[in-house]
Design a protein around this motif. Sequence first.
Motif, PDB file in Angstrom:
ATOM      1  N   ALA A 235     -23.119  10.944 -51.356  1.00 14.49           N
ATOM      2  CA  ALA A 235     -22.353  12.142 -51.016  1.00 14.49           C
ATOM      3  C   ALA A 235     -23.331  13.227 -50.587  1.00 14.49           C
ATOM      4  N   LEU A 236     -23.063  13.815 -49.434  1.00 11.52           N
ATOM      5  CA  LEU A 236     -23.919  14.868 -48.900  1.00 11.52           C
ATOM      6  C   LEU A 236     -23.068  16.105 -48.661  1.00 11.52           C
ATOM      7  N   SER A 237     -23.639  17.267 -48.877  1.00 10.38           N
ATOM      8  CA  SER A 237     -22.955  18.502 -48.514  1.00 10.38           C
ATOM      9  C   SER A 237     -23.959  19.387 -47.797  1.00 10.38           C
ATOM     10  N   GLY A 238     -23.429  20.218 -46.929  1.00 10.57           N
ATOM     11  CA  GLY A 238     -24.311  21.084 -46.161  1.00 10.57           C
ATOM     12  C   GLY A 238     -23.535  22.004 -45.246  1.00 10.57           C
ATOM     13  N   VAL A 239     -24.211  22.445 -44.205  1.00 14.69           N
ATOM     14  CA  VAL A 239     -23.643  23.372 -43.242  1.00 14.69           C
ATOM     15  C   VAL A 239     -23.518  22.650 -41.910  1.00 14.69           C
ATOM     16  N   GLY A 240     -22.310  22.702 -41.350  1.00 18.22           N
ATOM     17  CA  GLY A 240     -22.068  22.028 -40.085  1.00 18.22           C
ATOM     18  C   GLY A 240     -21.880  23.016 -38.951  1.00 18.22           C
ATOM     19  N   ARG A 241     -22.260  22.600 -37.762  1.00 21.35           N
ATOM     20  CA  ARG A 241     -21.985  23.404 -36.577  1.00 21.35           C
ATOM     21  C   ARG A 241     -21.807  22.489 -35.380  1.00 21.35           C
ATOM     22  N   LEU A 242     -20.952  22.919 -34.497  1.00 23.96           N
ATOM     23  CA  LEU A 242     -20.657  22.172 -33.282  1.00 23.96           C
ATOM     24  C   LEU A 242     -21.545  22.678 -32.158  1.00 23.96           C
ATOM     25  N   LEU A 243     -22.131  21.747 -31.429  1.00 21.08           N
ATOM     26  CA  LEU A 243     -23.034  22.105 -30.343  1.00 21.08           C
ATOM     27  C   LEU A 243     -22.617  21.425 -29.049  1.00 21.08           C
ATOM     28  N   ARG A 244     -22.946  22.042 -27.952  1.00 16.04           N
ATOM     29  CA  ARG A 244     -22.855  21.424 -26.624  1.00 16.04           C
ATOM     30  C   ARG A 244     -24.301  21.317 -26.165  1.00 16.04           C
ATOM     31  N   ASP A 245     -24.908  20.182 -26.421  1.00 12.95           N
ATOM     32  CA  ASP A 245     -26.334  19.994 -26.157  1.00 12.95           C
ATOM     33  C   ASP A 245     -26.536  18.700 -25.365  1.00 12.95           C
ATOM     34  N   PRO A 246     -26.623  18.789 -24.031  1.00 16.91           N
ATOM     35  CA  PRO A 246     -26.757  17.587 -23.203  1.00 16.91           C
ATOM     36  C   PRO A 246     -27.967  16.725 -23.558  1.00 16.91           C
ATOM     37  N   GLU A 247     -29.075  17.345 -23.966  1.00 17.18           N
ATOM     38  CA  GLU A 247     -30.266  16.566 -24.334  1.00 17.18           C
ATOM     39  C   GLU A 247     -30.018  15.745 -25.598  1.00 17.18           C
ATOM     40  N   LYS A 248     -29.333  16.344 -26.564  1.00 20.37           N
ATOM     41  CA  LYS A 248     -29.030  15.617 -27.806  1.00 20.37           C
ATOM     42  C   LYS A 248     -28.028  14.504 -27.529  1.00 20.37           C
ATOM     43  N   VAL A 249     -27.080  14.756 -26.632  1.00 24.32           N
ATOM     44  CA  VAL A 249     -26.125  13.718 -26.245  1.00 24.32           C
ATOM     45  C   VAL A 249     -26.876  12.516 -25.688  1.00 24.32           C
ATOM     46  N   LEU A 250     -27.844  12.759 -24.804  1.00 23.04           N
ATOM     47  CA  LEU A 250     -28.634  11.657 -24.239  1.00 23.04           C
ATOM     48  C   LEU A 250     -29.371  10.894 -25.334  1.00 23.04           C
ATOM     49  N   GLU A 251     -29.879  11.617 -26.311  1.00 20.64           N
ATOM     50  CA  GLU A 251     -30.609  10.994 -27.417  1.00 20.64           C
ATOM     51  C   GLU A 251     -29.694  10.125 -28.285  1.00 20.64           C
ATOM     52  N   LEU A 252     -28.475  10.590 -28.522  1.00 20.95           N
ATOM     53  CA  LEU A 252     -27.564   9.908 -29.439  1.00 20.95           C
ATOM     54  C   LEU A 252     -26.633   8.903 -28.756  1.00 20.95           C
ATOM     55  N   TRP A 253     -26.476   9.010 -27.464  1.00 15.82           N
ATOM     56  CA  TRP A 253     -25.465   8.231 -26.755  1.00 15.82           C
ATOM     57  C   TRP A 253     -25.665   6.729 -26.901  1.00 15.82           C
ATOM     58  N   ASN A 254     -24.544   6.051 -27.100  1.00 18.14           N
ATOM     59  CA  ASN A 254     -24.493   4.594 -27.148  1.00 18.14           C
ATOM     60  C   ASN A 254     -23.285   4.207 -26.307  1.00 18.14           C
ATOM     61  N   GLY A 255     -23.388   3.171 -25.524  1.00 21.96           N
ATOM     62  CA  GLY A 255     -22.302   2.759 -24.647  1.00 21.96           C
ATOM     63  C   GLY A 255     -20.981   2.522 -25.362  1.00 21.96           C
ATOM     64  N   LYS A 256     -21.032   2.212 -26.648  1.00 23.87           N
ATOM     65  CA  LYS A 256     -19.799   1.992 -27.425  1.00 23.87           C
ATOM     66  C   LYS A 256     -18.943   3.257 -27.501  1.00 23.87           C
ATOM     67  N   TYR A 257     -19.560   4.423 -27.340  1.00 22.27           N
ATOM     68  CA  TYR A 257     -18.814   5.678 -27.418  1.00 22.27           C
ATOM     69  C   TYR A 257     -17.863   5.864 -26.245  1.00 22.27           C
ATOM     70  N   LYS A 258     -18.051   5.081 -25.206  1.00 24.29           N
ATOM     71  CA  LYS A 258     -17.209   5.220 -24.015  1.00 24.29           C
ATOM     72  C   LYS A 258     -15.734   4.951 -24.342  1.00 24.29           C
ATOM     73  N   ALA A 259     -15.460   4.197 -25.386  1.00 27.65           N
ATOM     74  CA  ALA A 259     -14.077   3.950 -25.800  1.00 27.65           C
ATOM     75  C   ALA A 259     -13.391   5.259 -26.196  1.00 27.65           C
ATOM     76  N   TRP A 260     -14.139   6.200 -26.749  1.00 28.40           N
ATOM     77  CA  TRP A 260     -13.585   7.492 -27.170  1.00 28.40           C
ATOM     78  C   TRP A 260     -13.793   8.577 -26.118  1.00 28.40           C
ATOM     79  N   PHE A 261     -14.796   8.390 -25.296  1.00 28.32           N
ATOM     80  CA  PHE A 261     -15.128   9.376 -24.263  1.00 28.32           C
ATOM     81  C   PHE A 261     -15.184   8.664 -22.912  1.00 28.32           C
ATOM     82  N   PRO A 262     -14.026   8.470 -22.283  1.00 25.67           N
ATOM     83  CA  PRO A 262     -13.949   7.684 -21.049  1.00 25.67           C
ATOM     84  C   PRO A 262     -14.845   8.199 -19.919  1.00 25.67           C
ATOM     85  N   GLN A 263     -15.122   9.490 -19.915  1.00 28.35           N
ATOM     86  CA  GLN A 263     -15.982  10.046 -18.866  1.00 28.35           C
ATOM     87  C   GLN A 263     -17.461   9.967 -19.237  1.00 28.35           C
TER      88      GLN A 263
END
Length: 121
Positions: free
Chosen positions: A39-67
């Motif tokens: 169990a983890l607790s902390g502080v969350g924030r939403l980001l629009r970070d294209p560089e982080k998206v490239l770092e985290l992206w996996n082709g499997k995510y295309k099922a949720w993000f068609p574009q």
Amino acid sequence: RDGELWFITKAGSPKAGEIATNQVVNVTYADAKSGRYVALSGVGRLLRDPEKVLELWNGKYKAWFPQGKNDPDLAILQVSVRRAEYWDSATGKMVPLGQSAPAEPAAAPAGGESTGAGAQG
């Protein structure tokens, strides 16, 4: 950075709206087969970070993000962990990460019964 978790998520999801009003978040991990619970607790924030998206992206995510990586609903959830605990099955207690589990008694009382503990619900 250490102590941070990163997730790809939908900007329009209910959790995104909740984080906008209350940044305190909880993240749990459970693997009942191996008896691992964290169990983890902390502080969350939403980001629009294209560089982080490239770092985290996996082709499997295309099922949720068609574009793909450029999907307008794609966002990054960053969680800065403030507290981490794990389930110690030997003691049946949650233990703060970085600390040892409390020592077990040397022996159970005569005629005593050992009790097991279940997972948190």
